[in-house]
Design an enzyme around this catalytic site. Structure first.
Site, mmCIF file in Angstrom:
data_model
loop_
_atom_site.group_PDB
_atom_site.id
_atom_site.type_symbol
_atom_site.label_atom_id
_atom_site.label_comp_id
_atom_site.label_asym_id
_atom_site.label_seq_id
_atom_site.Cartn_x
_atom_site.Cartn_y
_atom_site.Cartn_z
ATOM 1 N N HIS A 7 0.849 -1.195 0.000
ATOM 2 C CA HIS A 7 0.000 0.000 0.000
ATOM 3 C C HIS A 7 0.890 1.253 0.000
ATOM 4 C CE1 HIS A 7 0.410 -1.136 4.350
ATOM 5 N NE2 HIS A 7 0.986 0.040 4.307
HETATM 6 C C1 T46 Z 1 3.226 0.368 6.741
HETATM 7 C C2 T46 Z 1 3.796 -0.961 7.086
HETATM 8 C C3 T46 Z 1 5.282 -0.932 7.224
HETATM 9 C C4 T46 Z 1 -4.151 -0.445 13.474
HETATM 10 O O1 T46 Z 1 -5.244 -0.674 14.046
HETATM 11 N N1 T46 Z 1 -3.370 0.617 13.846
HETATM 12 C C5 T46 Z 1 -2.175 0.876 13.268
HETATM 13 O O2 T46 Z 1 -1.497 1.837 13.670
HETATM 14 C C6 T46 Z 1 -1.737 0.034 12.192
HETATM 15 C C7 T46 Z 1 -0.406 0.290 11.494
HETATM 16 C C8 T46 Z 1 -2.525 -1.013 11.816
HETATM 17 N N2 T46 Z 1 -3.712 -1.250 12.454
HETATM 18 C C9 T46 Z 1 -4.515 -2.405 12.055
HETATM 19 C C10 T46 Z 1 -5.121 -2.313 10.661
HETATM 20 C C11 T46 Z 1 -5.182 -3.744 10.213
HETATM 21 O O3 T46 Z 1 -6.391 -4.337 10.657
HETATM 22 O O4 T46 Z 1 -3.683 -3.561 12.043
HETATM 23 C C12 T46 Z 1 -4.031 -4.424 10.972
HETATM 24 C C13 T46 Z 1 -2.827 -4.700 10.085
HETATM 25 O O5 T46 Z 1 -2.481 -3.478 9.404
HETATM 26 P P1 T46 Z 1 -1.817 -3.484 7.951
HETATM 27 O O6 T46 Z 1 -2.455 -4.534 7.120
HETATM 28 O O7 T46 Z 1 -1.876 -2.088 7.413
HETATM 29 O O8 T46 Z 1 -0.320 -3.918 8.290
HETATM 30 P P2 T46 Z 1 0.983 -3.902 7.384
HETATM 31 O O9 T46 Z 1 2.043 -4.547 8.180
HETATM 32 O O10 T46 Z 1 0.728 -4.445 6.033
HETATM 33 O O11 T46 Z 1 1.340 -2.341 7.186
HETATM 34 C C14 T46 Z 1 1.802 -1.589 8.263
HETATM 35 C C15 T46 Z 1 1.255 -0.164 8.213
HETATM 36 O O12 T46 Z 1 -0.167 -0.215 8.120
HETATM 37 C C16 T46 Z 1 1.789 0.602 7.050
HETATM 38 O O13 T46 Z 1 1.534 1.987 7.230
HETATM 39 O O14 T46 Z 1 3.859 1.175 6.086
HETATM 40 O O15 T46 Z 1 3.221 -1.552 8.256
#
Ligand code: T46
Length: 147
Positions: free
Chosen positions: A55
């Site tokens: 993303h």
């Molecule tokens: C990025 C990479 C390096 C939250 O509730 N709060 C938060 O601050 C974050 C980051 C995530 N979440 C929830 C949202 C989703 O349900 O945690 C779950 C997993 O999030 P996501 O799929 O976005 O995780 P990654 O590891 O793919 O991405 C994250 C960050 O979202 C993103 O900004 O750059 O780590």
């Protein structure tokens, strides 16, 4: 959006050596980090072969640090891609807004420390690659029409 992968860069962090063995690195908002720190989160227990990210963000600035182990970050501005391997806890990768990122090749037990300029806001995410390209092109078009 006129940011490019060249705006993303490694920021060296201070490394302090402790008399009691081991090292310590410091991240201080606005002291070498070009944004105020509003959120810290970390990725861990990542299974072998997993990828994270996939993303871009519209407004968020972040730095990523391999607090333990190593992983690769693939940066993409819609035109150019670059891979950056993080494997030192005193090296932070700055990612500016408008850059697609994918994290891969996590070593066993690795921890990715993420320090962000804003609180969590799902509306700041571009999670579809075609929408990401549209967002970038739309912003560039708008900027051009204002010239
Ligand atoms: C990025 C990479 C390096 C939250 O509730 N709060 C938060 O601050 C974050 C980051 C995530 N979440 C929830 C949202 C989703 O349900 O945690 C779950 C997993 O999030 P996501 O799929 O976005 O995780 P990654 O590891 O793919 O991405 C994250 C960050 O979202 C993103 O900004 O750059 O780590």
């Amino acid at each position: 959006m006129n940011t490019t992968i060249k705006d993303c860069r490694i920021i060296p962090l201070d490394r302090h050596h402790s008399d009691r063995q081991g090292d310590l690195s410091v991240v201080e908002g606005l002291n070498g980090i070009p944004f105020p720190i509003r959120r810290i989160y970390y990725l861990y227990d990542i299974p072998g072969g997993a990828t994270r990210g996939g993303h871009a963000h519209k407004n968020l600035y972040q730095i990523l640090v391999a607090a333990s182990g190593s992983f690769t970050v693939v940066l993409d501005d819609g035109t150019h891609r670059q891979s950056v391997t993080l494997n030192q806890p005193d090296q932070a990768l700055l990612i500016v807004p408008g850059i697609w990122r994918e994290l891969e090749n996590f070593s066993s037990g690795s921890v990715c420390l993420c320090i962000a300029s804003e609180k969590y806001d799902e509306s700041d995410y571009l999670r579809d690659y075609d929408n990401f390209l549209l967002f970038r092109n739309h912003t560039i078009t708008n900027m051009s029409s204002n010239d």
